[in-house]
Design a protein around this motif. Structure first.
Motif, short mmCIF file in Angstrom:
data_model
loop_
_atom_site.label_atom_id
_atom_site.label_comp_id
_atom_site.label_asym_id
_atom_site.label_seq_id
_atom_site.Cartn_x
_atom_site.Cartn_y
_atom_site.Cartn_z
N SER A 1 0.80 -1.22 0.00
CA SER A 1 0.00 0.00 0.00
C SER A 1 0.83 1.27 0.00
O SER A 1 0.28 2.36 -0.03
CB SER A 1 -0.93 0.02 1.21
OG SER A 1 -1.72 -1.13 1.22
N ASP B 1 -4.19 9.74 -11.02
CA ASP B 1 -4.20 9.72 -9.57
C ASP B 1 -3.68 8.42 -8.95
O ASP B 1 -4.43 7.66 -8.35
CB ASP B 1 -5.61 10.01 -9.06
CG ASP B 1 -5.57 10.38 -7.59
OD1 ASP B 1 -4.47 10.70 -7.11
OD2 ASP B 1 -6.63 10.33 -6.94
N ARG C 1 -4.22 6.99 -5.22
CA ARG C 1 -5.22 6.03 -4.73
C ARG C 1 -4.57 4.73 -4.28
O ARG C 1 -5.10 4.01 -3.43
CB ARG C 1 -6.19 5.69 -5.87
CG ARG C 1 -7.14 6.80 -6.20
CD ARG C 1 -7.99 6.42 -7.37
NE ARG C 1 -7.21 6.38 -8.60
CZ ARG C 1 -7.62 5.76 -9.70
NH1 ARG C 1 -8.76 5.11 -9.71
NH2 ARG C 1 -6.89 5.78 -10.78
N PHE C 2 -3.41 4.40 -4.86
CA PHE C 2 -2.73 3.14 -4.52
C PHE C 2 -1.48 3.39 -3.69
O PHE C 2 -0.64 2.51 -3.55
CB PHE C 2 -2.39 2.37 -5.80
CG PHE C 2 -3.58 2.22 -6.69
CD1 PHE C 2 -4.67 1.48 -6.27
CD2 PHE C 2 -3.63 2.83 -7.93
CE1 PHE C 2 -5.78 1.34 -7.08
CE2 PHE C 2 -4.73 2.70 -8.74
CZ PHE C 2 -5.82 1.96 -8.32
N GLU D 1 2.18 7.54 -5.14
CA GLU D 1 2.38 8.81 -5.82
C GLU D 1 3.63 9.53 -5.35
O GLU D 1 4.06 10.49 -5.98
CB GLU D 1 1.16 9.71 -5.60
CG GLU D 1 1.16 10.50 -4.30
CD GLU D 1 0.90 9.64 -3.07
OE1 GLU D 1 0.77 8.41 -3.22
OE2 GLU D 1 0.82 10.19 -1.98
#
Lengths: 172, 152
Positions: A29, A54, A57-58, A61
């Protein structure tokens, strides 16, 4: 009767798991990639983190400027013979466990650059976990590659370099 | 940008022999014998005012001899005119360096040496500029293999 219902109430709020599963979940994660753009693929790699796709979301980034803080290397572009030792050094500086995504045709096989200057596949230099095809791969394709890598981490499969070390019979 | 139409005539008067005019659609071009190259360059810079050095280019005419055609591009910033001169050299021979005349010739000549193996006599630091120092061969030569390394 009273005790039983209280017990049921407590059990509803408890989730049982193993430490391994838990740590894999935490690991997958927050896979932080190293900032390492080599060519046009890097433009797609940048856009995957922007608002339209984006990647946040996981949890991937956060591109780190220092390899010490990164656990994923996205090789985005062709690797020249002169760049190869630099790439290898950056990979070696990353803390373990670490993963490598080979993004695009050039990183995976040399692509159209079948000449003296370009390494014909970055897997000659570093062990690669996921290959993303395309020239360049769209941000969706790269994202799919990252999701595949997440699956791999969640399943508890070792990174490619550990796999190689185990196959050679040495300690990982 | 206009071309200096009279320059070839003036140069031919100054250098009595050896200059050969090349038909060219864009800018005046001459072929200079290698022995006259330095004097020619000095003259071009101090008298004609071509003070800016743009680039050195090499053409490999393998298997013809002499093998390499070295092309120089210079610029006259006041009148905004360009000029091109060429010379021929073989593998076993060497070119005079232009770094004494135009300091800007330093890196372009290193590039020509790196990729074609043309040796420039008197160059202050004639080492590879693009490829790794331990590279073997000169990749832009016509007899260099075109394919990439096969490691598998």
């Amino acid at each position: 009767m009273g005790l039983n219902s209280a017990q049921k109430e407590v059990e509803r709020g408890i989730l049982l798991t193993t430490v391994d599963k838990m740590s894999h979940w935490a690991q997958k994660s927050s896979v932080w990639p190293a900032t390492f753009g080599l060519a046009c693929c890097a433009i797609e790699m940048m856009s995957v983190t922007s608002s339209r796709y984006d990647l946040a979301r996981f949890g991937s980034e956060a591109f780190r400027a220092s390899p010490r803080q990164a656990d994923l290397m996205i090789v985005a572009g062709r690797v020249s013979q002169k760049m190869a030792p630099v790439l290898r050094t950056i990979w070696e500086q990353m803390p373990e466990p670490k993963w490598v995504i080979s993004m695009g045709a050039c990183a995976s096989s040399g692509g159209v650059f079948d000449n003296y200057a370009i390494i014909q596949g970055v897997d000659h230099v570093v062990p690669v976990d996921v290959y993303v095809p395309g020239c360049p791969p769209s941000p969706e394709a790269l994202m799919f590659g990252i999701l595949k890598l997440r699956e791999k981490i969640q399943m508890g499969l070792p990174p490619k370099y550990q796999e190689v070390a185990m196959a050679r019979g040495g300690a990982s | 940008m206009t071309n200096d139409v009279g320059i070839i005539e003036r140069l031919k008067n100054h250098f009595a022999e050896g200059l050969e005019t090349v038909t060219s659609i864009d800018q005046p071009t001459v072929i200079v014998p290698r022995g006259q190259l330095l004097a020619f360059a000095e003259h071009l810079k101090s008298v004609e005012g071509y003070v800016m050095f743009n680039d050195v280019l090499v053409v490999d005419w393998f298997p013809a001899r002499p093998r390499f055609e070295v092309v120089y591009q210079v610029y006259q910033p006041e009148t905004r005119q360009r000029f091109r001169f060429k010379s021929f050299v073989d593998e076993s021979e060497s070119m005079p360096t232009m770094t004494g005349v135009w300091a800007g010739a330093n890196w372009p000549e290193r590039e020509a040496f790196d990729l074609f193996g043309v040796v420039f006599d008197g160059h202050p630091d004639l080492t590879r500029i693009y490829l790794p120092d331990d590279w073997e061969g000169h990749p832009l030569r016509k007899d260099y293999p075109t394919g990439g390394n096969r490691i598998d």
